[in-house]
Design a protein around this motif. Sequence first.
Motif, PDB file in Angstrom:
ATOM      1  N   THR A 689       0.288  -1.131   9.563  1.00 18.84           N
ATOM      2  CA  THR A 689       0.866  -2.466   9.412  1.00 18.84           C
ATOM      3  C   THR A 689       2.110  -2.369   8.543  1.00 18.84           C
ATOM      4  OG1 THR A 689      -1.339  -3.455   9.528  1.00 18.84           O
ATOM      5  CG2 THR A 689       0.434  -4.839   8.673  1.00 18.84           C
ATOM      6  N   ALA A 690       3.203  -2.988   8.992  1.00 20.74           N
ATOM      7  CA  ALA A 690       4.431  -2.992   8.200  1.00 20.74           C
ATOM      8  C   ALA A 690       4.288  -3.950   7.037  1.00 20.74           C
ATOM      9  CB  ALA A 690       5.619  -3.392   9.066  1.00 20.74           C
ATOM     10  N   THR A 694      10.495  -1.277   3.898  1.00 16.93           N
ATOM     11  CA  THR A 694      10.292   0.074   3.360  1.00 16.93           C
ATOM     12  C   THR A 694       8.832   0.366   3.012  1.00 16.93           C
ATOM     13  OG1 THR A 694      10.749  -0.672   1.106  1.00 16.93           O
ATOM     14  CG2 THR A 694      12.617   0.165   2.399  1.00 16.93           C
ATOM     15  N   GLY A 695       7.933  -0.500   3.414  1.00 15.76           N
ATOM     16  CA  GLY A 695       6.530  -0.285   3.063  1.00 15.76           C
ATOM     17  C   GLY A 695       5.603  -0.484   4.242  1.00 15.76           C
ATOM     18  N   PHE A 696       4.477   0.221   4.215  1.00 13.68           N
ATOM     19  CA  PHE A 696       3.486   0.068   5.277  1.00 13.68           C
ATOM     20  C   PHE A 696       2.096   0.410   4.731  1.00 13.68           C
ATOM     21  CE2 PHE A 696       4.824   4.481   5.363  1.00 13.68           C
ATOM     22  CZ  PHE A 696       3.649   5.194   5.551  1.00 13.68           C
ATOM     23  N   SER A 697       1.084  -0.045   5.432  1.00 13.41           N
ATOM     24  CA  SER A 697      -0.298   0.324   5.113  1.00 13.41           C
ATOM     25  C   SER A 697      -0.878   1.063   6.307  1.00 13.41           C
ATOM     26  CB  SER A 697      -1.131  -0.916   4.796  1.00 13.41           C
ATOM     27  OG  SER A 697      -1.250  -1.753   5.936  1.00 13.41           O
ATOM     28  N   THR A 708      -7.738   2.475   3.040  1.00 10.24           N
ATOM     29  CA  THR A 708      -6.391   2.025   3.363  1.00 10.24           C
ATOM     30  C   THR A 708      -5.405   2.717   2.433  1.00 10.24           C
ATOM     31  OG1 THR A 708      -7.161  -0.137   4.118  1.00 10.24           O
ATOM     32  CG2 THR A 708      -4.829   0.059   3.570  1.00 10.24           C
ATOM     33  N   SER A 709      -4.445   3.421   3.040  1.00 12.28           N
ATOM     34  CA  SER A 709      -3.384   4.079   2.283  1.00 12.28           C
ATOM     35  C   SER A 709      -2.120   3.224   2.359  1.00 12.28           C
ATOM     36  CB  SER A 709      -3.105   5.474   2.845  1.00 12.28           C
ATOM     37  OG  SER A 709      -4.289   6.247   2.884  1.00 12.28           O
ATOM     38  N   THR A 732      -1.575   4.618  17.045  1.00 12.13           N
ATOM     39  CA  THR A 732      -0.739   4.017  16.013  1.00 12.13           C
ATOM     40  C   THR A 732       0.222   5.051  15.437  1.00 12.13           C
ATOM     41  OG1 THR A 732      -0.804   2.646  14.022  1.00 12.13           O
ATOM     42  CG2 THR A 732      -2.312   4.508  14.110  1.00 12.13           C
ATOM     43  N   SER A 733       1.392   4.597  15.001  1.00 12.28           N
ATOM     44  CA  SER A 733       2.392   5.496  14.413  1.00 12.28           C
ATOM     45  C   SER A 733       3.331   4.691  13.539  1.00 12.28           C
ATOM     46  CB  SER A 733       3.179   6.232  15.496  1.00 12.28           C
ATOM     47  OG  SER A 733       3.946   5.321  16.257  1.00 12.28           O
ATOM     48  N   VAL A 734       3.993   5.401  12.641  1.00 15.05           N
ATOM     49  CA  VAL A 734       5.003   4.809  11.764  1.00 15.05           C
ATOM     50  C   VAL A 734       6.249   5.684  11.853  1.00 15.05           C
ATOM     51  CG1 VAL A 734       5.668   4.291   9.395  1.00 15.05           C
ATOM     52  CG2 VAL A 734       3.340   3.786  10.176  1.00 15.05           C
TER      53      VAL A 734
END
Length: 827
Positions: A689-690, A694-697, A708-709, A732-734
Amino acid sequence: MPREAVAAEPARDAVDAPVARPSVRTRLRRISAYWFPKRPVPARADGLLVPPGRERWGYLVAVLLALAAAALYEHFSLVAPVPPGGDEGSWLVLSYPYVGLPFPTQAVPWTYPPASMPFLGLSVIAAGGPLGGARLFAGLLIVGLGVSLYEMGRSLFQLRTVALVVEATLFVQPDFQQLYYFGSFPNMFGLIFFFLAIAYAARFVRSRRDRYLALFWVSMTIAVLAHELVAVFLLGLVLTTAVLLLLYQRLPRELFVRPAGYLGLAGFGAATLAYYEGTRLAKTATPNYTTTASLAQTMSRQLFPTVLKPFYLQNFSSTVNGSGFAVTPIWSLELVLVVVGLLLGVFLFVRWARPRLVEVRHILLAAWLISVFGVAIACWVLGLGADYRRFAYFLYPLTIVSAGLGLDLFLSWLLTPPLPVVAVNDSAPLFRGLRPGPWSPRDPSPRPRAVAFVLIVLTLLLLTSTLAYTVPQASSYAKFFTATGHDGQFVSAMQAISASTVSGAIYSSTESVDRWPATLTARNVFEARAPTGFTYTPSQLLGDEEANLALSYRYTVTNGHVAASIPGVTPAYFNASPVMSIYLYGVLYQVLSLTPQNIFVGLGTNATTSIFTKGVTPAPQITLPTDPTNATLTLTYPEPGYEVVEQVATPPGTDQLSITLSAISNGSVAFGALRTKLTSATGSFSNATALGPTGFSWFTNTTGGNVTSFGNLTSGALTAVVPANATTGRGTSVSMQVNATIPVPVLSLSFTIAAPGTSNPTSQMSGFFSTPALFETWGVRFALLSLANSNTGSAPKAFYMNEYGGTVFWSGTLWVVLLLPVVLGPG
């Protein structure tokens, strides 16, 4: 003044002479006389409740019952070439130094309470090997348990028949026999002397004879030096008994004034101090059954209800499902607290109201329960991790003996009506015991017939329970505890290693073999074992986690909470740079992967050139830290005109992983963009999840729990966050990228990933770990791989052959043994 005036003065009162205060010695004598009143020495010297009669027949039957239970175990222990269980493998190899047998360096003498070890070693010698020795010793322990329990029953009951019924009931109990099948040898050995200590304590309090006091101290010493949990419970029992006897003014003064008392106490203290203080001074690692690690605290608390297993409350709860009655940890703790409080309250009330109702056997049994429950409460309150499952094995005999006490009182009442006697003092029994010879044929009373009927019914019930529950459960335990590592092929593989002229240790891909490889080969063994809440020494914890890394990874940097690993450096196995894993209670779970194929550079705003192609591009140059405490790896990907340097770090004392990718020109190119993508490293459900630009979980579902990281980019920004497929939970991917306004010679993309909620029971798992270096340190030359599944067989076989140059040393359908080179490569 006139004489008359003097005579008329009123007479003065005589001043009382000062009363001398009693001396300290006198006051101590008064206190001693109150708390330890002198009593006439009882006429009965045997300490029994009734005349002994024909004791040899009772002991003969007790031995026969124990032999039958041992024969049942021996029958089912032959279901596989290796006896059931894994624990006995540890005890066997630890016993070797005590009898002069060859042993691996891991088997350090005195690392475990030593009382049972010489006897186990002698059993190995007598049986001609460890497999027969394990079976022989287990059978002897079962016989010892039966006879010692009967001896305790004779000390607590009036009827020897009841003592035999209690012994038979313990052997028929389907759950208690697990001790035999998972190989809890020191525990069983300690229980024998636990029972004997109770037996001789009861006889001493009644008879106040030196021989029973001496036997009590000998039994106490052996039990304490046999098993730490036995020691804790027995010490608690003895101290609680002493306090209650003191409360009732029945603690025999002979305990302190006779040589058997103070010399026995001195011998017990000296032996106990010599072992525990000696191992501390020698810095010998001994088991710690009350560890404060977070893993132990959390996992053991979940198992607190198992303390109540002997009372079958779980079974009762399931039968009334829906009533709201659930045996939860908190409910179990509250029940244990209530029971201990009620017991203490009852003894205090009876001491005030009718002290003659309480006998020493009542005090001993109550102290037994208070000791086990009290230790359980202390472990919970102090946050200590304890294997509550083992507490139950001390309560099975207690519940059976307590039921036997009720049966003894009932049958005694049937045989001899209670006759009031004049109480000489508060400690005199309220009722007279049985008359000698209650089974005399001259007695026409129908009461013995009723007793005979009750005993026949109980015998039939025990036989029925044996056939319906005990035997099927024994068969089930034997099969369960011989599932892996007990087959003929395993024995053949160990024989091949033993016969080899190649010296070196064994690395096992499965923990199911336990210590049997060391037992059968006298070589050190290292296992890919995930730590549990019941690993009791720091060295075991560290060794387990290191060996678990060696199964799948070549290089790892970690801070004990998160780990970044490089699986391998050969073309087939360099597929992640790195794999990110997290520790949950010390067990490592894969979460994310940064694959080198997903690192792109570009001269424009889009990074379109991949720096790595699997199977084509050689592995990057990996710079290993020279300091093992430095949790940093550097990977360098050389390309024409530039290089990409990847720095991976897990800062100590944090739960974070940081990765920095830097494209560095040699002067001929400049960079406009640098891009990479994170993907899932596990087949379990994951989702991203965005959390802004600049951040995501990153949510991961693992068998150890959900975690959860949280990722944060320190340079660059997110370009895409792909959620998981709603059906499969995968995909899922980031993606993230950094752009330069104008092409630059150096461009960096960096981010950190934090994993709150992770935990590890050891603080030593921090720094850099190399599998080649570990194998070299351990002296590993053989890799034992179980073909039961691909994770422990075919996968590590291919990995070790390709990555380390292993060759097949021995092979079968269930097991394969690889011979590893002396030098496994750099690192």
